[in-house]
Scaffold this active site. Sequence first.
Site, PDB file in Angstrom:
ATOM      1  N   HIS A 271     -12.392 -72.167  15.445  1.00 19.56           N
ATOM      2  CA  HIS A 271     -12.440 -71.879  16.887  1.00 19.56           C
ATOM      3  C   HIS A 271     -11.022 -71.763  17.413  1.00 19.56           C
ATOM      4  O   HIS A 271     -10.127 -72.457  16.965  1.00 19.56           O
ATOM      5  CB  HIS A 271     -13.177 -73.005  17.643  1.00 19.56           C
ATOM      6  CG  HIS A 271     -13.646 -72.564  18.987  1.00 19.56           C
ATOM      7  ND1 HIS A 271     -12.821 -72.594  20.079  1.00 19.56           N
ATOM      8  CD2 HIS A 271     -14.817 -72.040  19.389  1.00 19.56           C
ATOM      9  CE1 HIS A 271     -13.499 -72.113  21.120  1.00 19.56           C
ATOM     10  NE2 HIS A 271     -14.697 -71.774  20.734  1.00 19.56           N
ATOM     11  N   ASP A 328     -21.895 -71.697  16.893  1.00 19.36           N
ATOM     12  CA  ASP A 328     -22.796 -70.749  16.223  1.00 19.36           C
ATOM     13  C   ASP A 328     -23.304 -71.249  14.876  1.00 19.36           C
ATOM     14  O   ASP A 328     -24.160 -70.603  14.269  1.00 19.36           O
ATOM     15  CB  ASP A 328     -22.054 -69.413  16.010  1.00 19.36           C
ATOM     16  CG  ASP A 328     -21.772 -68.725  17.337  1.00 19.36           C
ATOM     17  OD1 ASP A 328     -20.641 -68.274  17.550  1.00 19.36           O
ATOM     18  OD2 ASP A 328     -22.703 -68.677  18.168  1.00 19.36           O
TER      19      ASP A 328
HETATM   20  C1  SDX Z   1     -17.607 -68.133  19.590  1.00 22.19           C
HETATM   21  O1  SDX Z   1     -13.514 -68.413  22.284  1.00 22.19           O
HETATM   22  C2  SDX Z   1     -14.660 -68.994  22.520  1.00 22.19           C
HETATM   23  O2  SDX Z   1     -14.756 -69.934  23.289  1.00 22.19           O
HETATM   24  C3  SDX Z   1     -15.831 -68.395  21.739  1.00 22.19           C
HETATM   25  C4  SDX Z   1     -17.117 -69.190  21.812  1.00 22.19           C
HETATM   26  C5  SDX Z   1     -17.715 -69.165  23.211  1.00 22.19           C
HETATM   27  O3  SDX Z   1     -18.468 -70.082  23.513  1.00 22.19           O
HETATM   28  O4  SDX Z   1     -17.488 -68.141  23.931  1.00 22.19           O
HETATM   29  O5  SDX Z   1     -16.889 -70.519  21.415  1.00 22.19           O
HETATM   30  C6  SDX Z   1     -18.175 -68.581  20.888  1.00 22.19           C
HETATM   31  O6  SDX Z   1     -17.273 -66.982  19.454  1.00 22.19           O
HETATM   32  C7  SDX Z   1     -17.409 -69.146  18.488  1.00 22.19           C
HETATM   33  C8  SDX Z   1     -16.694 -68.533  17.236  1.00 22.19           C
HETATM   34  C9  SDX Z   1     -17.725 -67.767  16.423  1.00 22.19           C
HETATM   35  N1  SDX Z   1     -17.073 -66.987  15.349  1.00 22.19           N
HETATM   36  C10 SDX Z   1     -17.197 -67.322  14.054  1.00 22.19           C
HETATM   37  O7  SDX Z   1     -17.787 -68.319  13.648  1.00 22.19           O
HETATM   38  C11 SDX Z   1     -16.567 -66.336  13.077  1.00 22.19           C
HETATM   39  C12 SDX Z   1     -15.718 -67.084  12.065  1.00 22.19           C
HETATM   40  N2  SDX Z   1     -14.595 -67.710  12.739  1.00 22.19           N
HETATM   41  C13 SDX Z   1     -13.362 -66.983  12.747  1.00 22.19           C
HETATM   42  O8  SDX Z   1     -13.416 -65.612  12.717  1.00 22.19           O
HETATM   43  C14 SDX Z   1     -12.277 -67.618  13.593  1.00 22.19           C
HETATM   44  O9  SDX Z   1     -12.264 -68.964  13.296  1.00 22.19           O
HETATM   45  C15 SDX Z   1     -12.326 -67.444  15.115  1.00 22.19           C
HETATM   46  C16 SDX Z   1     -12.512 -66.016  15.493  1.00 22.19           C
HETATM   47  C17 SDX Z   1     -13.417 -68.272  15.682  1.00 22.19           C
HETATM   48  C18 SDX Z   1     -10.988 -67.941  15.658  1.00 22.19           C
HETATM   49  O10 SDX Z   1     -10.028 -67.105  15.170  1.00 22.19           O
HETATM   50  P1  SDX Z   1      -8.469 -67.350  15.456  1.00 22.19           P
HETATM   51  O11 SDX Z   1      -8.253 -68.462  16.410  1.00 22.19           O
HETATM   52  O12 SDX Z   1      -7.890 -66.007  15.793  1.00 22.19           O
HETATM   53  O13 SDX Z   1      -7.928 -67.885  14.079  1.00 22.19           O
HETATM   54  P2  SDX Z   1      -7.376 -66.940  12.942  1.00 22.19           P
HETATM   55  O14 SDX Z   1      -8.349 -65.815  12.706  1.00 22.19           O
HETATM   56  O15 SDX Z   1      -5.977 -66.597  13.270  1.00 22.19           O
HETATM   57  O16 SDX Z   1      -7.412 -67.917  11.662  1.00 22.19           O
HETATM   58  C19 SDX Z   1      -6.406 -68.905  11.454  1.00 22.19           C
HETATM   59  C20 SDX Z   1      -6.440 -69.189   9.948  1.00 22.19           C
HETATM   60  C21 SDX Z   1      -6.350 -67.918   9.099  1.00 22.19           C
HETATM   61  O17 SDX Z   1      -5.844 -68.313   7.857  1.00 22.19           O
HETATM   62  P3  SDX Z   1      -4.256 -68.013   7.537  1.00 22.19           P
HETATM   63  O18 SDX Z   1      -4.029 -66.523   7.810  1.00 22.19           O
HETATM   64  O19 SDX Z   1      -3.505 -68.929   8.514  1.00 22.19           O
HETATM   65  O20 SDX Z   1      -4.078 -68.383   6.086  1.00 22.19           O
HETATM   66  O21 SDX Z   1      -7.712 -69.774   9.620  1.00 22.19           O
HETATM   67  C22 SDX Z   1      -8.417 -68.884   8.751  1.00 22.19           C
HETATM   68  C23 SDX Z   1      -7.772 -67.523   8.887  1.00 22.19           C
HETATM   69  O22 SDX Z   1      -7.973 -66.775   7.686  1.00 22.19           O
HETATM   70  N3  SDX Z   1      -9.797 -68.862   9.238  1.00 22.19           N
HETATM   71  C24 SDX Z   1     -10.877 -68.901   8.452  1.00 22.19           C
HETATM   72  C25 SDX Z   1     -11.983 -68.922   9.343  1.00 22.19           C
HETATM   73  N4  SDX Z   1     -11.546 -68.894  10.614  1.00 22.19           N
HETATM   74  C26 SDX Z   1     -10.196 -68.850  10.546  1.00 22.19           C
HETATM   75  N5  SDX Z   1     -11.020 -68.905   7.129  1.00 22.19           N
HETATM   76  C27 SDX Z   1     -12.292 -68.935   6.649  1.00 22.19           C
HETATM   77  N6  SDX Z   1     -13.401 -68.974   7.440  1.00 22.19           N
HETATM   78  C28 SDX Z   1     -13.276 -68.957   8.778  1.00 22.19           C
HETATM   79  N7  SDX Z   1     -14.365 -68.975   9.571  1.00 22.19           N
END
Ligand code: SDX
Length: 392
Positions: A271, A328
């Site tokens: 998140h 989620d």
């Molecule tokens: C919602 O914003 C809100 O409030 C949203 C929400 C709401 O109520 O409106 O809470 C609802 O959208 C919840 C999130 C649902 N999405 C997912 O579950 C999809 C999977 N999660 C990711 O895509 C991600 O964690 C996000 C989109 C939720 C957050 O992305 P960020 O903050 O942009 O983080 P990032 O993509 O920059 O990741 C940081 C690191 C990366 O690794 P490095 O490049 O540093 O090595 O963490 C890793 C990412 O690869 N990473 C994950 C991961 N999420 C982040 N690795 C594996 N699995 C994951 N789910």
Amino acid sequence: TGGVTTIDPGYKNTGSCESAITFLDGEKGILRYRGYSIEELAEKADFLEVAYLLIFGELPTKEQLEKFDKDIKEESHVDEDMKKILDGFPKSAHPMGVLSSLTSALIAFNPGSVDVDSEEAMYNAIVKIMGKFPVLAAWTMRKRKSLPLDYGDNSLGYVENLCKMMFSRPNKAYEANSIVNDALDKLLILHADHEQNCSTSTVRIVGSSHAGLFASLSAGISALWGPLHGGANQAVIEMLEAIKADGGDTAKYIAKAKDKEDPFRLMGFGHRVYKNFDPRAKIIKKSAEEVLGDLGIEDPVLDIAKGLASVALEDEYFVKRKLYPNVDFYSGIIYRALGIPTEMFTVMFALGRLPGWIAQWREMRLRKEPIGRPRQIYVGENYREFVDLEKR
Ligand code: SDX
């Protein structure tokens, strides 16, 4: 570049507005709507009360809630010609695309709901969409199931009526199920607002051009559809089903998530704001166990989810990146137990988020915020002369 020296991709460190609606503390896992904790609201309030609180800023008195409910019910009809638009979609159309289109189409049938300035005109547009949106959402589900469209029953409560419109069958009297109603009511409350997330920021920026509430909501639905945002609840179940088909090999999926070459996003994890736990995930996880127990449902996917979460929470890749189950991760397990098809999960998220989007749009318009128009740092070509086609 208009004096811009740095950019902030994804607005990770940018505040877009002042807001008095929702408070998040990502470190402490705190979520409050207008100062009230979601733990208390999920236990003690119902969804329509929370919708009123988010939109108008105060918990409603009995009279205010009754008037809100009555005004919404008076607007819960949808123009018959809207069915022609629904008919135009193939059965296979994703419900989020249909819902976004129908929400935008509503403008044509409610010309007064294009942008409005006065609080009274806003109230009218708000009760219209609060009344019609659940009908449209239920219609998207019935369309996919080739069921006759249902208009609902205004003698029922807001969430009961939604259940009736989704689950009624032409040849069998609809029987309300309090377990289903209560579970759905709680889920909608937990999804109702979340400060400046992707879809809410979309609603605010589209609304800032004075395109109107319905157009802004239609854009918000499209933003929510993405698998990185609300679409994750559908992607989580698809992932858990894949793991189940794979013999429940959660370690394989954890390893895939850490694979530098082709990183697999563990859907439902991580998140932007919550860096210890998502308070909603905690409540939903507990509710999932209760609902499945009450309904007498054994869903192996819940065990896979819990197994995946426990392994990930011990794994340094996830711990280092502060990746925890988000809202989620468990919600789809409840939706499924309630008989809601997977492709409808994100529509349920939209139904919950509707009052939050409305509240944020209303706050932006009442505060007379300027049109959203950020700058950039230009990294393209310098000036170059035109070259005629035959010379290229
Ligand atoms: C919602 O914003 C809100 O409030 C949203 C929400 C709401 O109520 O409106 O809470 C609802 O959208 C919840 C999130 C649902 N999405 C997912 O579950 C999809 C999977 N999660 C990711 O895509 C991600 O964690 C996000 C989109 C939720 C957050 O992305 P960020 O903050 O942009 O983080 P990032 O993509 O920059 O990741 C940081 C690191 C990366 O690794 P490095 O490049 O540093 O090595 O963490 C890793 C990412 O690869 N990473 C994950 C991961 N999420 C982040 N690795 C594996 N699995 C994951 N789910």
